[in-house]
Enzyme design. Sequence first.
Site, PDB file in Angstrom:
ATOM      1  N   ASN A   7       0.841  -1.342   0.039  1.00  0.00           N
ATOM      2  CA  ASN A   7      -0.063  -0.056  -0.051  1.00  0.00           C
ATOM      3  C   ASN A   7       0.895   1.277  -0.077  1.00  0.00           C
ATOM      4  O   ASN A   7       1.662   1.461   0.762  1.00  0.00           O
ATOM      5  CB  ASN A   7      -0.831  -0.088   1.186  1.00  0.00           C
ATOM      6  CG  ASN A   7      -1.810   1.215   1.134  1.00  0.00           C
ATOM      7  OD1 ASN A   7      -1.580   2.239   0.888  1.00  0.00           O
ATOM      8  ND2 ASN A   7      -3.175   0.564   1.769  1.00  0.00           N
ATOM      9  N   ARG A  18       4.350  18.750   0.543  1.00  0.00           N
ATOM     10  CA  ARG A  18       4.968  19.739   0.176  1.00  0.00           C
ATOM     11  C   ARG A  18       4.421  20.381  -1.361  1.00  0.00           C
ATOM     12  O   ARG A  18       4.720  21.288  -1.886  1.00  0.00           O
ATOM     13  CB  ARG A  18       6.239  19.560  -0.193  1.00  0.00           C
ATOM     14  CG  ARG A  18       7.228  19.330   1.106  1.00  0.00           C
ATOM     15  CD  ARG A  18       7.419  20.433   1.750  1.00  0.00           C
ATOM     16  NE  ARG A  18       8.216  21.592   1.355  1.00  0.00           N
ATOM     17  CZ  ARG A  18       9.390  21.685   1.235  1.00  0.00           C
ATOM     18  NH1 ARG A  18      10.163  20.844   2.234  1.00  0.00           N
ATOM     19  NH2 ARG A  18      10.024  22.801   0.933  1.00  0.00           N
ATOM     20  N   HIS A  43      -5.902   3.147  -1.526  1.00  0.00           N
ATOM     21  CA  HIS A  43      -7.096   3.601  -0.859  1.00  0.00           C
ATOM     22  C   HIS A  43      -7.369   5.046  -1.235  1.00  0.00           C
ATOM     23  O   HIS A  43      -7.037   5.987  -0.227  1.00  0.00           O
ATOM     24  CB  HIS A  43      -6.813   3.364   0.610  1.00  0.00           C
ATOM     25  CG  HIS A  43      -8.311   3.146   1.255  1.00  0.00           C
ATOM     26  ND1 HIS A  43      -8.759   2.214   2.307  1.00  0.00           N
ATOM     27  CD2 HIS A  43      -9.350   3.960   1.183  1.00  0.00           C
ATOM     28  CE1 HIS A  43      -9.771   2.506   2.632  1.00  0.00           C
ATOM     29  NE2 HIS A  43     -10.260   3.352   2.071  1.00  0.00           N
ATOM     30  N   ARG A  45      -9.425   8.432  -0.852  1.00  0.00           N
ATOM     31  CA  ARG A  45     -10.397   8.697   0.158  1.00  0.00           C
ATOM     32  C   ARG A  45     -10.876   9.980  -0.574  1.00  0.00           C
ATOM     33  O   ARG A  45     -10.417  10.645  -1.248  1.00  0.00           O
ATOM     34  CB  ARG A  45     -10.021   8.940   1.525  1.00  0.00           C
ATOM     35  CG  ARG A  45      -9.920   7.631   2.093  1.00  0.00           C
ATOM     36  CD  ARG A  45      -9.487   7.750   3.693  1.00  0.00           C
ATOM     37  NE  ARG A  45      -9.471   6.379   4.277  1.00  0.00           N
ATOM     38  CZ  ARG A  45      -8.486   5.745   4.560  1.00  0.00           C
ATOM     39  NH1 ARG A  45      -7.446   5.828   4.057  1.00  0.00           N
ATOM     40  NH2 ARG A  45      -8.667   4.623   5.367  1.00  0.00           N
ATOM     41  N   GLU A  70      -8.681   0.144  -2.875  1.00  0.00           N
ATOM     42  CA  GLU A  70      -9.583  -0.213  -1.655  1.00  0.00           C
ATOM     43  C   GLU A  70     -10.415   1.166  -1.572  1.00  0.00           C
ATOM     44  O   GLU A  70     -10.200   2.099  -1.819  1.00  0.00           O
ATOM     45  CB  GLU A  70      -8.757  -0.174  -0.453  1.00  0.00           C
ATOM     46  CG  GLU A  70      -7.674  -1.399  -0.543  1.00  0.00           C
ATOM     47  CD  GLU A  70      -7.096  -1.306   0.723  1.00  0.00           C
ATOM     48  OE1 GLU A  70      -6.287  -2.529   1.085  1.00  0.00           O
ATOM     49  OE2 GLU A  70      -7.019  -0.422   1.731  1.00  0.00           O
ATOM     50  N   THR A 100      -7.885   5.897   9.393  1.00  0.00           N
ATOM     51  CA  THR A 100      -7.685   4.556   8.776  1.00  0.00           C
ATOM     52  C   THR A 100      -8.810   3.812   9.076  1.00  0.00           C
ATOM     53  O   THR A 100      -9.647   4.355   9.767  1.00  0.00           O
ATOM     54  CB  THR A 100      -6.231   4.152   9.199  1.00  0.00           C
ATOM     55  OG1 THR A 100      -5.957   3.005   8.299  1.00  0.00           O
ATOM     56  CG2 THR A 100      -6.364   3.760  10.870  1.00  0.00           C
ATOM     57  N   HIS A 190      -3.872  -4.934   7.806  1.00  0.00           N
ATOM     58  CA  HIS A 190      -4.132  -3.847   8.941  1.00  0.00           C
ATOM     59  C   HIS A 190      -3.030  -4.277   9.977  1.00  0.00           C
ATOM     60  O   HIS A 190      -3.201  -5.109  10.730  1.00  0.00           O
ATOM     61  CB  HIS A 190      -5.544  -3.866   9.441  1.00  0.00           C
ATOM     62  CG  HIS A 190      -5.615  -2.184   9.878  1.00  0.00           C
ATOM     63  ND1 HIS A 190      -6.110  -1.260   9.290  1.00  0.00           N
ATOM     64  CD2 HIS A 190      -5.279  -1.669  11.197  1.00  0.00           C
ATOM     65  CE1 HIS A 190      -6.088  -0.146   9.707  1.00  0.00           C
ATOM     66  NE2 HIS A 190      -5.637  -0.430  11.007  1.00  0.00           N
ATOM     67  N   ASP A 191      -1.975  -3.337  10.298  1.00  0.00           N
ATOM     68  CA  ASP A 191      -0.957  -3.471  11.266  1.00  0.00           C
ATOM     69  C   ASP A 191      -0.089  -4.718  11.130  1.00  0.00           C
ATOM     70  O   ASP A 191       0.631  -5.060  12.252  1.00  0.00           O
ATOM     71  CB  ASP A 191      -1.704  -3.398  12.617  1.00  0.00           C
ATOM     72  CG  ASP A 191      -2.350  -2.068  12.980  1.00  0.00           C
ATOM     73  OD1 ASP A 191      -1.826  -0.967  12.124  1.00  0.00           O
ATOM     74  OD2 ASP A 191      -2.990  -1.983  13.806  1.00  0.00           O
ATOM     75  N   GLY A 213       1.043  -1.247   4.126  1.00  0.00           N
ATOM     76  CA  GLY A 213       1.622  -0.164   3.658  1.00  0.00           C
ATOM     77  C   GLY A 213       2.138   0.656   5.085  1.00  0.00           C
ATOM     78  O   GLY A 213       3.409   0.808   4.784  1.00  0.00           O
ATOM     79  N   HIS A 214       1.603   1.075   5.999  1.00  0.00           N
ATOM     80  CA  HIS A 214       2.069   1.888   7.082  1.00  0.00           C
ATOM     81  C   HIS A 214       3.458   1.392   7.689  1.00  0.00           C
ATOM     82  O   HIS A 214       4.397   1.842   7.588  1.00  0.00           O
ATOM     83  CB  HIS A 214       1.293   2.182   7.999  1.00  0.00           C
ATOM     84  CG  HIS A 214       1.557   3.148   9.201  1.00  0.00           C
ATOM     85  ND1 HIS A 214       1.590   4.635   9.055  1.00  0.00           N
ATOM     86  CD2 HIS A 214       2.119   2.963  10.553  1.00  0.00           C
ATOM     87  CE1 HIS A 214       2.095   5.326  10.177  1.00  0.00           C
ATOM     88  NE2 HIS A 214       2.494   4.084  10.728  1.00  0.00           N
TER      89      HIS A 214
END
Length: 241
Positions: A7, A18, A43, A45, A70, A100, A190-191, A213-214
Amino acid sequence: MTKLSVNINKIATLRNARGHNRPDLLQAARDIERFGADGITVHPRPDERHVRYQDVRHLKAVVKTELNVEGNPTPDFLELVREVRPEQVTLVPDAPDAITSNAGWNTIEHQDYLRDIVTELKGLGCRVSIFLDPVPELVRAAATTGTDRIELYTEDYARRYHTDREAALLPYREAAQLAQQLGLGLNAGHDLDLDNLAYMAQHLPGLAEVSIGHALICDALYLGLENTVQLYRRCLSGGKN
């Protein structure tokens, strides 16, 4: 081997800070694929605070593996998907102001709604996955929508992993086994990170794909992007870091 879809939302967040094109999101997607990822996840949004709708259009022309888009199937999102036709669409019930994704679908309550969305998306040639919690009743209801896959929301597993990883994984194993019985493909996300990913990959039956991703982008700040992608792939192949 379980596939790794990266992700790249957080790369877009950094770019947007920036107002220019640094880092270059499209080049990052190309490089992540070159480093060994099996797919790219985005994803978008409604507020476009990270990946923008136009990014998704550009990524469709760039991604050579699989593009997974997503989102909540709002009219604008569905219009984008009709145009882009990604390889996979993951339906996520996130509110517009959500930081999230923090919950899966209630596939019982929204069964008819999801069935209509799934039918349209499959008609476009997209593989469809529904994001949901590891609850047997929800898995059964998801199967009635005609979806190809479900994506298990793994925040609870990640939170409990270091306390009792076997107990943390148990509801996910039960949901995965039920999904197999119902003919559903299985994704997870997720996580997930370098600490908890290998155990899940080794013990969750039928796991086709993880979307990360994160944590991956955070690790890349210290370990480098190429090395990090390969470390995550190693977790999925049964290796240890």
